[in-house]
Design a protein around this motif. Structure first.
Motif, PDB file in Angstrom:
ATOM      1  N   LEU A 181      46.887   3.673  47.664  1.00 35.94           N
ATOM      2  CA  LEU A 181      45.929   3.605  46.558  1.00 35.94           C
ATOM      3  C   LEU A 181      45.895   2.216  45.911  1.00 35.94           C
ATOM      4  O   LEU A 181      45.197   2.026  44.923  1.00 35.94           O
ATOM      5  CB  LEU A 181      46.300   4.645  45.489  1.00 35.94           C
ATOM      6  CG  LEU A 181      46.246   6.114  45.940  1.00 35.94           C
ATOM      7  CD1 LEU A 181      46.808   7.022  44.852  1.00 35.94           C
ATOM      8  CD2 LEU A 181      44.822   6.506  46.292  1.00 35.94           C
ATOM      9  N   ILE A 188      39.544  -3.122  45.494  1.00 34.98           N
ATOM     10  CA  ILE A 188      39.348  -2.239  44.341  1.00 34.98           C
ATOM     11  C   ILE A 188      37.982  -2.485  43.695  1.00 34.98           C
ATOM     12  O   ILE A 188      37.531  -1.662  42.889  1.00 34.98           O
ATOM     13  CB  ILE A 188      40.476  -2.408  43.302  1.00 34.98           C
ATOM     14  CG1 ILE A 188      40.480  -3.817  42.715  1.00 34.98           C
ATOM     15  CG2 ILE A 188      41.823  -2.087  43.916  1.00 34.98           C
ATOM     16  CD1 ILE A 188      41.466  -3.966  41.560  1.00 34.98           C
ATOM     17  N   TRP A 195      37.650   3.673  37.721  1.00 34.14           N
ATOM     18  CA  TRP A 195      38.795   3.703  38.627  1.00 34.14           C
ATOM     19  C   TRP A 195      39.350   2.312  38.895  1.00 34.14           C
ATOM     20  O   TRP A 195      40.534   2.159  39.205  1.00 34.14           O
ATOM     21  CB  TRP A 195      38.409   4.396  39.934  1.00 34.14           C
ATOM     22  CG  TRP A 195      38.366   5.879  39.779  1.00 34.14           C
ATOM     23  CD1 TRP A 195      37.265   6.678  39.642  1.00 34.14           C
ATOM     24  CD2 TRP A 195      39.503   6.758  39.674  1.00 34.14           C
ATOM     25  NE1 TRP A 195      37.627   7.981  39.472  1.00 34.14           N
ATOM     26  CE2 TRP A 195      38.993   8.069  39.498  1.00 34.14           C
ATOM     27  CE3 TRP A 195      40.868   6.567  39.732  1.00 34.14           C
ATOM     28  CZ2 TRP A 195      39.828   9.169  39.370  1.00 34.14           C
ATOM     29  CZ3 TRP A 195      41.716   7.662  39.608  1.00 34.14           C
ATOM     30  CH2 TRP A 195      41.189   8.950  39.436  1.00 34.14           C
ATOM     31  N   GLN A 196      38.501   1.305  38.756  1.00 38.43           N
ATOM     32  CA  GLN A 196      39.014  -0.064  38.870  1.00 38.43           C
ATOM     33  C   GLN A 196      40.035  -0.344  37.771  1.00 38.43           C
ATOM     34  O   GLN A 196      41.073  -0.966  38.007  1.00 38.43           O
ATOM     35  CB  GLN A 196      37.861  -1.061  38.778  1.00 38.43           C
ATOM     36  CG  GLN A 196      36.944  -1.089  39.985  1.00 38.43           C
ATOM     37  CD  GLN A 196      35.887  -2.172  39.875  1.00 38.43           C
ATOM     38  OE1 GLN A 196      36.142  -3.249  39.331  1.00 38.43           O
ATOM     39  NE2 GLN A 196      34.690  -1.900  40.375  1.00 38.43           N
ATOM     40  N   THR A 199      43.246   1.725  38.397  1.00 37.51           N
ATOM     41  CA  THR A 199      44.019   1.182  39.520  1.00 37.51           C
ATOM     42  C   THR A 199      44.892   0.012  39.100  1.00 37.51           C
ATOM     43  O   THR A 199      45.947  -0.239  39.704  1.00 37.51           O
ATOM     44  CB  THR A 199      43.065   0.743  40.651  1.00 37.51           C
ATOM     45  OG1 THR A 199      42.272   1.849  41.061  1.00 37.51           O
ATOM     46  CG2 THR A 199      43.838   0.237  41.851  1.00 37.51           C
ATOM     47  N   ASN A 202      48.549   0.416  38.751  1.00 41.07           N
ATOM     48  CA  ASN A 202      49.343   0.561  39.963  1.00 41.07           C
ATOM     49  C   ASN A 202      49.965  -0.791  40.302  1.00 41.07           C
ATOM     50  O   ASN A 202      49.268  -1.740  40.645  1.00 41.07           O
ATOM     51  CB  ASN A 202      48.444   1.033  41.114  1.00 41.07           C
ATOM     52  CG  ASN A 202      49.198   1.215  42.422  1.00 41.07           C
ATOM     53  OD1 ASN A 202      50.377   0.889  42.532  1.00 41.07           O
ATOM     54  ND2 ASN A 202      48.508   1.734  43.411  1.00 41.07           N
ATOM     55  N   VAL A 205      49.075  -2.862  43.537  1.00 42.63           N
ATOM     56  CA  VAL A 205      47.810  -3.609  43.605  1.00 42.63           C
ATOM     57  C   VAL A 205      48.073  -5.109  43.544  1.00 42.63           C
ATOM     58  O   VAL A 205      47.474  -5.896  44.296  1.00 42.63           O
ATOM     59  CB  VAL A 205      46.868  -3.190  42.456  1.00 42.63           C
ATOM     60  CG1 VAL A 205      45.707  -4.173  42.328  1.00 42.63           C
ATOM     61  CG2 VAL A 205      46.330  -1.790  42.694  1.00 42.63           C
TER      62      VAL A 205
END
Length: 253
Positions: A181, A188, A195-196, A199, A202, A205
């Motif tokens: 993910l 992304i 959702w960007q 994310t 995370n 990333v």
């Protein structure tokens, strides 16, 4: 600094790798090669470019990072868990070896295995897709930094785990999903705006983005932020390991 002690621990851990080449090296390389075949060659042939890079080439850094994160944690956690499990950790602790030397020995060996694996996968990827490395020095730097950081994290997991099944919980249920993910197979920027933003929480990333920048000069987040986040996580791991040895948490009891 007792370099003889570091060398002894390092060589012992590395020799275990060469005794189990099928599991330690061949298995992750074959698994990653399957990703290149399915995603890079088969699916990638029917997809447009991502950020100006062919899809097969785009996923190379992400797949290398997936293997490095998983293997760094696995190697380091198993390396320190086994001495605890069979009781030889007490011999290490009673020897004239400092905490720094113990950690450097175990973590250094785990990181070396991951770096070696990453380079082998990098070479193997050439058999399936073409790619370039615009910033080779930074690529090596991110490779080493990530391997060391997650080997430190794996060391913590190896101390925390009180059973074999716990050694696999974090890599399987947390790290692998976060890597998938974290932009390993996509940018992304392709996600919806909400959702960007989600994310960005995370941490993987930043690792994948920084590593991909070293290949193609494109990234989802600023490379300086990627480097900074990695260093912050490494610092937190070092602090946790210092606390473990100071308190003797599950290592001296």
């Amino acid at each position: 600094m007792n370099f003889h002690a570091i060398r002894a621990i390092y060589i012992f851990e590395m020799s275990r790798t060469f005794r189990t080449l099928l599991q330690s090296i061949a298995s992750p390389v074959i698994s990653t090669s399957l990703y290149f075949i399915v995603f890079g060659s088969a699916i990638g042939a029917h997809m447009n470019q991502v950020d100006g890079v062919s899809y097969g080439s785009f996923i190379v850094p992400g797949l290398i990072m997936l293997a490095i994160l998983t293997e760094s944690i696995s190697n380091a956690s198993f390396g320190i868990y086994m001495p605890r499990f069979i009781g030889t950790i007490y011999e290490v602790l009673s020897a004239p070896v400092s905490v720094v030397e113990i950690v450097v020995g175990y973590v250094g060996a785990a990181a070396s295995k991951s770096i070696l694996l990453g380079l082998i996968i990098l070479i193997t990827a050439r058999l399936f897709v073409g790619f370039s490395i615009e910033h080779p020095v930074w690529m090596i730097a991110f490779l080493i930094l990530t391997s060391v950081t997650f080997s430190l994290f794996g060391f913590i997991i190896g101390v925390w785990a009180d059973g074999w099944e716990k050694l696999q919980i974090v890599p399987t249920l947390i790290i692998t999903p976060l890597t998938f993910l974290g932009g390993s197979f996509y940018s992304i920027s392709m996600l919806p705006e909400l959702w960007q933003k989600i994310t960005l929480f995370n941490p993987v990333v930043y690792l994948v983005s920084g590593f991909r920048w070293s290949f193609y000069g494109v990234s989802d987040v600023d490379v300086g932020v990627s480097l900074g986040m990695t260093l912050v996580f490494m610092t937190l791991c070092v602090i946790a390991i210092v606390a473990i040895f100071r308190t003797g948490y599950r290592i001296k009891a």
